[in-house]
Design an enzyme around this catalytic site. Sequence first.
Site, PDB file in Angstrom:
ATOM      1  N   CYS A 291       0.875  -1.187  -0.169  1.00 57.05           N
ATOM      2  CA  CYS A 291      -0.054  -0.032   0.060  1.00 57.05           C
ATOM      3  C   CYS A 291       0.870   1.023  -0.098  1.00 57.05           C
ATOM      4  O   CYS A 291       2.101   1.085   0.267  1.00 57.05           O
ATOM      5  CB  CYS A 291      -0.999   0.024   1.072  1.00 57.05           C
TER       6      CYS A 291
ATOM      7  N   GLY B 109       2.414  -2.004   4.541  1.00 56.18           N
ATOM      8  CA  GLY B 109       3.484  -3.032   4.792  1.00 56.18           C
ATOM      9  C   GLY B 109       3.058  -4.423   5.298  1.00 56.18           C
ATOM     10  O   GLY B 109       1.736  -4.578   5.287  1.00 56.18           O
ATOM     11  N   GLU B 110       3.849  -5.226   6.076  1.00 55.89           N
ATOM     12  CA  GLU B 110       3.347  -6.237   6.986  1.00 55.89           C
ATOM     13  C   GLU B 110       3.790  -6.518   7.902  1.00 55.89           C
ATOM     14  O   GLU B 110       5.044  -6.391   8.443  1.00 55.89           O
ATOM     15  CB  GLU B 110       3.675  -7.768   5.928  1.00 55.89           C
TER      16      GLU B 110
ATOM     17  N   LEU C 207      12.712 -13.993  -5.702  1.00 51.70           N
ATOM     18  CA  LEU C 207      13.867 -13.459  -6.770  1.00 51.70           C
ATOM     19  C   LEU C 207      15.159 -14.235  -6.677  1.00 51.70           C
ATOM     20  O   LEU C 207      15.586 -14.305  -5.707  1.00 51.70           O
ATOM     21  CB  LEU C 207      13.867 -11.948  -6.436  1.00 51.70           C
TER      22      LEU C 207
ATOM     23  N   VAL D 183      16.283 -12.245 -13.920  1.00 55.60           N
ATOM     24  CA  VAL D 183      16.644 -10.876 -14.833  1.00 55.60           C
ATOM     25  C   VAL D 183      17.543 -11.404 -15.695  1.00 55.60           C
ATOM     26  O   VAL D 183      18.692 -12.043 -15.035  1.00 55.60           O
ATOM     27  CB  VAL D 183      16.675  -9.566 -14.544  1.00 55.60           C
TER      28      VAL D 183
ATOM     29  N   SER E  96      12.929 -11.665  -1.361  1.00 53.82           N
ATOM     30  CA  SER E  96      14.404 -11.244  -1.879  1.00 53.82           C
ATOM     31  C   SER E  96      15.677 -11.461  -1.059  1.00 53.82           C
ATOM     32  O   SER E  96      15.306 -11.463   0.112  1.00 53.82           O
ATOM     33  CB  SER E  96      14.083  -9.724  -2.349  1.00 53.82           C
ATOM     34  N   GLY E  97      16.706 -11.632  -1.523  1.00 59.07           N
ATOM     35  CA  GLY E  97      17.859 -11.880  -0.935  1.00 59.07           C
ATOM     36  C   GLY E  97      18.478 -10.526  -0.606  1.00 59.07           C
ATOM     37  O   GLY E  97      19.734 -10.431   0.178  1.00 59.07           O
TER      38      GLY E  97
ATOM     39  N   ARG F 124      -4.677   0.883  -1.483  1.00 59.93           N
ATOM     40  CA  ARG F 124      -4.372  -0.587  -0.947  1.00 59.93           C
ATOM     41  C   ARG F 124      -3.829  -1.496  -2.275  1.00 59.93           C
ATOM     42  O   ARG F 124      -4.499  -1.477  -3.203  1.00 59.93           O
ATOM     43  CB  ARG F 124      -5.686  -1.036  -0.414  1.00 59.93           C
TER      44      ARG F 124
ATOM     45  N   ASP G 209      -4.053  -7.947   9.215  1.00 63.15           N
ATOM     46  CA  ASP G 209      -2.689  -7.436  10.375  1.00 63.15           C
ATOM     47  C   ASP G 209      -2.814  -6.049  10.320  1.00 63.15           C
ATOM     48  O   ASP G 209      -2.704  -5.441  11.480  1.00 63.15           O
ATOM     49  CB  ASP G 209      -1.404  -7.803   9.754  1.00 63.15           C
TER      50      ASP G 209
END
Length: 614
Positions: free
Chosen positions: A2, A79-80, A262, A293, A379-380, A50, A103
């Site tokens: 969001c 966020g989360e 990713l 990619v 993601s790393g 949202r 949440d």
Amino acid sequence: MCGICGWVDFERDLLGERATAQAMTDTMACRGPDDQGLWMAPHAAIGHRRLAIIDLPGGRQPMVADGDGLEPAVLTYSGEVYNYRELRAELAARGHRFRTQSDTEVVLRAYVEWGEDLAARLNGMYAFAIWDAEREELLLVRDRMGIKPLYYYPTAHGVLFGSEPKAILANPLAHPVLDADGLRELVAYVKTPEHGIFKGMYEVRPGQLVRVNRDGCRKRRYWQLESHEHRDNVDSTVKTVRGLLEDIVHRQLISDVPLCALLSGGLDSSTITALAARGLAEQDLGRVRSFAVDFAGYTEHFKPDQTRSTPDAPYVHEVARHVDAEHTDIVLDSRELMNPAVRAAVLRARDLPIGIGDMDSSLYLLFEAIRGRSTVALSGESADEVFGGYRWFHDPAAVAADTFPWFIGGLTDRLGVEQLFKEDLERTLDVSGYQDAGYRQAIAEVPELPGEEGHERRMRQISYLHLTRFVQILLDRKDRMSMAVGLEVRVPFCDHRLVEYVFNAPWAMKTFDGREKSLLRAAAADLLPESVLQRVKSPYPATQDPAYEQALREEARALVERDTPCAQLLDLGKARALIDRPVGDSSSLAARASLERLLQLDAWLREYRVHLAL
């Protein structure tokens, strides 16, 4: 995920300002394509866009906590929170009743229960604002590592805020002014905490909350890195790192929409992908989907350079086979990277000319392609900052230098545009002095461990610089490129529990096998192919097509031959000399980066109608 924004004014009746509040909210449509909301009161306008991830029908915002017929708290949240289920159970035991499974409602109820102390209880990535209608007070909160952005702009009688500067600039009370200090911040590559670059604009610092009421703004850090003695041995430390990673990835697999990973074929992303594959299998949720990619002809014609010794594709495919991922390569070509519409979208996503050229464009295109098939990606990112992976961590000259180590590591040699400025402007800016001041400020913050000396003390400092300055540059890039297309990217390595634990492990332990990221390599030893475990770090790829650099030079040549916003900044002789260098010479990477920043700076000054107050 969001986008959030809002306007608080203690003197004006904002009920008559709906059109402006809606315009602010509309700028966040890319961050929240699924729904929108606007809550209005006499002294507060709270907007929300949202991206629905959890409890799709129940998580609409702004969300209001009702009590005895009043509206004590209104939340706009991005966020989360990964521990929301535990917090929900605790709050329910305290008598709170929930209407949704989101949440978002947990965060709102946590505020009702604990006030601003709720921030210390959250595990996740978030930026949110709560308007307390009874107190007539606004609370702004940003997550500990700064994964999610949040800006604010104090006004004569209140404040404007938003996930991105564009939301604030949509209000006529905010002005796009760049002074000398803002220009220094643009080119210095130091990421000064709280600096918003636009004059009068600020960024909420990671781990900070800001309270705004009739008495003004007050700031407080609710979290920052602390130094503690590390009592575990190598084996137990590796075991703890592995346990933390398993718990973190398990929590971050929660989603009511399609999720993926990713994958670059490096240690970091491969570890996250492998753990995600195991976690999904254990829950009978199918195979992990992964994306990478690549550039047309990149692997076949790859040429090693000073930062990249191997192409990603062979390692990506080996990991995908190893973990049985449902893998897709997103293959790009130089024409896409130079597409004016793509570059304009990247600048609009960034709001600032701080991009890294084709590596931003390719990331944007990668995320755009992924968004057609998934809404959440793991993601790393940030493992290098946490575990010490960059080459300058291991370069004695960079370690010993009395400045930010990435300056000695050569990174900023490929990012500058300030060397093209007029000499009198260069002297006025004194970028090296600004960088030194930023370094002194950062070093003064480092929490010292009593009795720690020599190399261990210095490496603690360098780790702190990366976890509070350098990581912000990369997290901001990933957030902007992903949210520009409505993709939520989660970063497991930024879980504050892991960051705190590894920060306090001695450097000798972080390099116990004589290499970079020893603890992570050991923790992932049973997850990955040996070739990936032993692979030397390779940064995010950049195109090696000379046609891309040639196109940059032609566009820059046209720029300096006409009247442009950059004209009052540039020494045209220097700019022309750079443009006329042979394509592909020994300084090609530096030249290319400077040209990319020049073109972006000019476009930004034009499109954002920036007023220079130098």
